[in-house]
Scaffold this motif. Structure first.
Motif, short mmCIF file in Angstrom:
data_model
loop_
_atom_site.label_atom_id
_atom_site.label_comp_id
_atom_site.label_asym_id
_atom_site.label_seq_id
_atom_site.Cartn_x
_atom_site.Cartn_y
_atom_site.Cartn_z
N THR A 8 -24.19 38.40 -14.65
CA THR A 8 -23.54 39.49 -15.54
C THR A 8 -22.68 38.89 -16.45
O THR A 8 -22.43 37.70 -16.43
CB THR A 8 -22.72 40.36 -14.44
N GLN A 9 -22.09 39.64 -17.56
CA GLN A 9 -21.09 39.21 -18.24
C GLN A 9 -19.75 38.99 -17.77
O GLN A 9 -19.43 39.29 -16.65
CB GLN A 9 -20.74 40.42 -19.41
N PHE A 10 -19.11 37.83 -18.40
CA PHE A 10 -17.96 37.60 -17.98
C PHE A 10 -16.70 38.56 -18.31
O PHE A 10 -16.59 38.61 -19.63
CB PHE A 10 -17.43 36.33 -18.39
N VAL A 11 -16.17 39.52 -17.58
CA VAL A 11 -15.55 40.60 -17.63
C VAL A 11 -14.24 40.52 -16.93
O VAL A 11 -14.02 40.04 -15.74
CB VAL A 11 -16.27 41.95 -17.39
N TYR A 27 -10.77 37.65 -13.86
CA TYR A 27 -12.09 37.74 -14.29
C TYR A 27 -13.14 37.67 -13.43
O TYR A 27 -12.90 36.82 -12.29
CB TYR A 27 -12.09 36.92 -15.82
N GLU A 28 -14.47 38.16 -13.71
CA GLU A 28 -15.45 38.18 -12.65
C GLU A 28 -16.58 37.90 -13.45
O GLU A 28 -16.97 38.53 -14.57
CB GLU A 28 -15.49 39.08 -11.73
N GLN A 29 -17.56 37.32 -12.85
CA GLN A 29 -18.99 37.07 -13.16
C GLN A 29 -19.77 36.84 -12.10
O GLN A 29 -19.53 36.26 -11.05
CB GLN A 29 -19.11 35.94 -14.17
N THR A 30 -20.90 37.60 -11.78
CA THR A 30 -22.03 37.71 -10.51
C THR A 30 -23.26 36.98 -11.15
O THR A 30 -23.70 37.38 -12.09
CB THR A 30 -22.01 39.15 -10.11
N ARG A 31 -23.70 36.39 -10.22
CA ARG A 31 -24.97 36.01 -10.23
C ARG A 31 -26.08 36.46 -9.49
O ARG A 31 -25.62 36.44 -8.10
CB ARG A 31 -25.11 34.31 -10.26
N VAL A 32 -26.88 37.20 -9.74
CA VAL A 32 -27.83 37.92 -8.94
C VAL A 32 -29.03 37.32 -8.60
O VAL A 32 -29.57 36.93 -9.77
CB VAL A 32 -28.00 39.36 -9.27
N HIS A 37 -29.22 38.89 -3.13
CA HIS A 37 -28.29 37.99 -2.67
C HIS A 37 -27.40 37.89 -4.05
O HIS A 37 -28.11 37.82 -4.98
CB HIS A 37 -28.75 36.65 -2.44
N ALA A 38 -26.13 37.56 -3.99
CA ALA A 38 -25.30 37.44 -5.03
C ALA A 38 -24.03 36.71 -4.65
O ALA A 38 -23.77 36.71 -3.72
CB ALA A 38 -24.83 39.01 -5.50
N VAL A 39 -23.60 35.84 -5.83
CA VAL A 39 -22.22 35.29 -5.47
C VAL A 39 -21.50 35.45 -6.96
O VAL A 39 -21.99 35.60 -7.99
CB VAL A 39 -22.73 33.66 -5.96
N THR A 40 -20.32 35.95 -6.65
CA THR A 40 -19.26 36.38 -7.62
C THR A 40 -18.26 35.16 -7.86
O THR A 40 -17.85 34.63 -6.86
CB THR A 40 -18.57 37.47 -7.44
N LEU A 41 -18.12 34.62 -9.10
CA LEU A 41 -17.21 33.61 -9.50
C LEU A 41 -15.86 34.61 -10.10
O LEU A 41 -16.11 35.49 -10.82
CB LEU A 41 -17.65 33.00 -10.63
N LEU A 42 -14.58 34.22 -9.48
CA LEU A 42 -13.53 34.72 -10.05
C LEU A 42 -12.73 33.70 -10.83
O LEU A 42 -12.63 32.77 -10.29
CB LEU A 42 -12.75 35.22 -8.71
N TRP A 43 -12.10 34.27 -11.88
CA TRP A 43 -11.24 33.27 -12.40
C TRP A 43 -9.96 33.94 -12.79
O TRP A 43 -9.88 35.23 -13.27
CB TRP A 43 -11.79 32.93 -13.96
N ALA A 44 -8.87 33.44 -12.27
CA ALA A 44 -7.48 34.19 -12.51
C ALA A 44 -6.66 33.44 -13.32
O ALA A 44 -6.46 32.01 -13.42
CB ALA A 44 -6.92 34.10 -11.05
#
Length: 64
Positions: A8-11, A27-32, A37-44
């Protein structure tokens, strides 16, 4: 978000559901992947701690 594989887009995201705090820029970005199955990256972007330079809840040491 759709369920097709990829990234997904980095939003910007609402930090409260993830952290219980609302004073962060999150901010979050998810790899589906396959089969849902999915993994979400969080950036604070953390606020500056004006007292000693460290955020105690994150275990970041501060200068004294």
């Amino acid at each position: 978000m759709n369920a097709s594989p990829g990234f997904t887009q980095f939003v910007e995201a609402d930090p409260h559901p993830w952290t219980g705090r609302s004073n962060l820029e999150l901010y979050e970005q998810t790899r589906v992947a396959n089969k849902g199955h999915a993994v979400t990256l969080l950036w604070a972007e953390l606020p500056e701690d004006e007292e000693d330079g460290g955020l105690k809840e994150l275990g970041i040491p501060g200068f004294r």
